[in-house]
Design an enzyme around this catalytic site. Structure first.
Site, PDB file in Angstrom:
ATOM      1  N   ASP A 202       0.946  -1.241  -0.493  1.00  0.00           N
ATOM      2  CA  ASP A 202       0.281   0.098   0.476  1.00  0.00           C
ATOM      3  C   ASP A 202       1.222   1.529   0.372  1.00  0.00           C
ATOM      4  OD1 ASP A 202      -2.249   1.910   0.461  1.00  0.00           O
ATOM      5  OD2 ASP A 202      -3.335   0.032   1.371  1.00  0.00           O
ATOM      6  N   PHE A 226      -0.312   0.390  -6.455  1.00  0.00           N
ATOM      7  CA  PHE A 226      -0.524  -0.841  -7.393  1.00  0.00           C
ATOM      8  C   PHE A 226      -0.808  -0.281  -8.531  1.00  0.00           C
ATOM      9  CE2 PHE A 226      -4.479   0.047  -4.445  1.00  0.00           C
ATOM     10  CZ  PHE A 226      -5.072   0.902  -5.599  1.00  0.00           C
ATOM     11  N   HIS A 244     -13.884  -2.042  -6.521  1.00  0.00           N
ATOM     12  CA  HIS A 244     -15.347  -1.261  -6.236  1.00  0.00           C
ATOM     13  C   HIS A 244     -14.934   0.086  -6.440  1.00  0.00           C
ATOM     14  CE1 HIS A 244     -16.231  -0.944  -1.696  1.00  0.00           C
ATOM     15  NE2 HIS A 244     -15.011  -0.697  -1.793  1.00  0.00           N
TER      16      HIS A 244
END
Length: 334
Positions: A202, A226, A244
């Site tokens: 992350d 990413f 999402h």
């Protein structure tokens, strides 16, 4: 359908008043009322004295929430803790206090208040109301960002174990949680697969609050983006509540990065809601309204996931439905 069908008029009215209940719950949490009554029942006057608040208004707030089971009121008009209010206490393990603060903060509340603009334009309300896309705004507004990331960890703690135990992770040597936040989901996965090693991948500002003291030596944090790349050579790549957030085009790019990096027999596991067909209620359909209001992405059907995978050089192999709201959608190399 089974069960009692609600009167249509009452259904409409209850839905219209829903925002009042969200506001009341958020107020009780912000004031710390679940913590105050954790030790003993308290009257509205006692709560008012403790909070330096208007006692009659406190009573009306507590009466409303007690009618829903968040608190309970006895014959002496004292308010007691309930299992629901315990979940809102600061000291409760896996408290949902931070999740409530996240869901009811302005980044969702204000766009939903002008939802017709979102529907008319097909564009979320973040730039119009706040001047920035969702994650750019969180990066620049530290308090809002902290509320969001802490709230997401709180929400995830409620579901992580249920999801992790719904899939056999034991065959994998290395598991990468892509956009893994504070590491809660990866920790639960590794508890089910003690011989595996994990990478929590992350941004740096998120990883600074990672739960590195849990399962020490079994996983590590790795800083990265990413959208550009992911760690190479892993056996499984997990994306929980990531796809999402983004448009199909962005999701395809993320998945292509994983397809390029994964081991030949690797797996991609997407933990998101899978919207079922038909008119039955489903939490993913409600969550999709928040995505429309504030973010670029959406909740997807199985067919829509399959189409994303295909364009990224992957193929859907199976959907694992879990006891939580989210499902695990598995993909392999095409």
């Amino acid at each position: 359908m089974s069960g009692t069908v609600k009167d249509p008029g009452q259904l409409v009215v209850d839905l219209a008043f829903g925002f009042a209940l969200s506001g009341a719950l958020a107020a009780a949490v912000k004031l710390g009322i679940p913590d105050l009554i954790a030790g003993r029942p308290m009257s509205a006057e006692e709560l008012g004295d403790e909070l330096n608040a208007h006692a009659s208004s406190v009573h009306r707030l507590m009466r409303s929430l007690s009618s829903l089971g968040v608190f309970s009121e006895d014959d002496q008009h004292r308010f007691h803790a309930t299992p629901a209010s315990v979940l809102l206490q600061r000291t409760t393990p896996n408290t949902l206090r931070d999740a409530v603060l996240m869901i009811t903060q302005d980044i969702f509340w204000k766009p939903l208040g002008a939802f017709e603009d979102v529907v008319l334009t097909g564009r979320n309300g973040m730039e119009r109301i706040f001047g920035k896309p969702f994650f750019d705004y969180l990066s620049e507004n530290k308090q809002a960002g902290a509320i969001f990331h802490t709230g997401m960890s709180s929400l995830s703690d409620m579901e992580n174990r249920l999801i992790a135990q719904s899939y056999d992770f034991s065959p994998f040597g290395t598991i990468v949680d892509v956009g893994g936040g504070h590491g809660g989901f990866l920790i639960e996965i590794l508890k089910t697969a003690p011989s595996a090693r994990g990478i929590n991948y992350d941004r740096a500002h998120v990883l600074k609050d990672a739960r590195v003291d849990e399962l020490p030596g079994q996983w590590q944090c790795m800083e990265g983006d990413f959208f550009q790349s992911v760690p190479v050579g892993a056996d499984a790549y997990v994306l929980k509540r990531i796809l999402h957030d983004w448009t199909d085009e962005t999701c395809i790019q993320i998945l292509r990065n994983i397809r390029q990096a994964m081991a030949p027999e690797g797996r991609v596991l997407v933990a998101d809601t899978v919207i079922p067909p038909g008119n039955e209620p489903h939490g993913g359909k409600v969550l999709d309204m928040l995505m429309m209001a504030s973010l670029e992405g959406c909740e997807r059907t199985e067919a829509e996931f399959s189409a994303l995978f295909k364009q990224a050089g992957l193929k859907l192999s199976r959907v694992y439905h879990t006891p939580a709201l989210l499902s695990l959608t598995e993909a392999v190399a095409a």
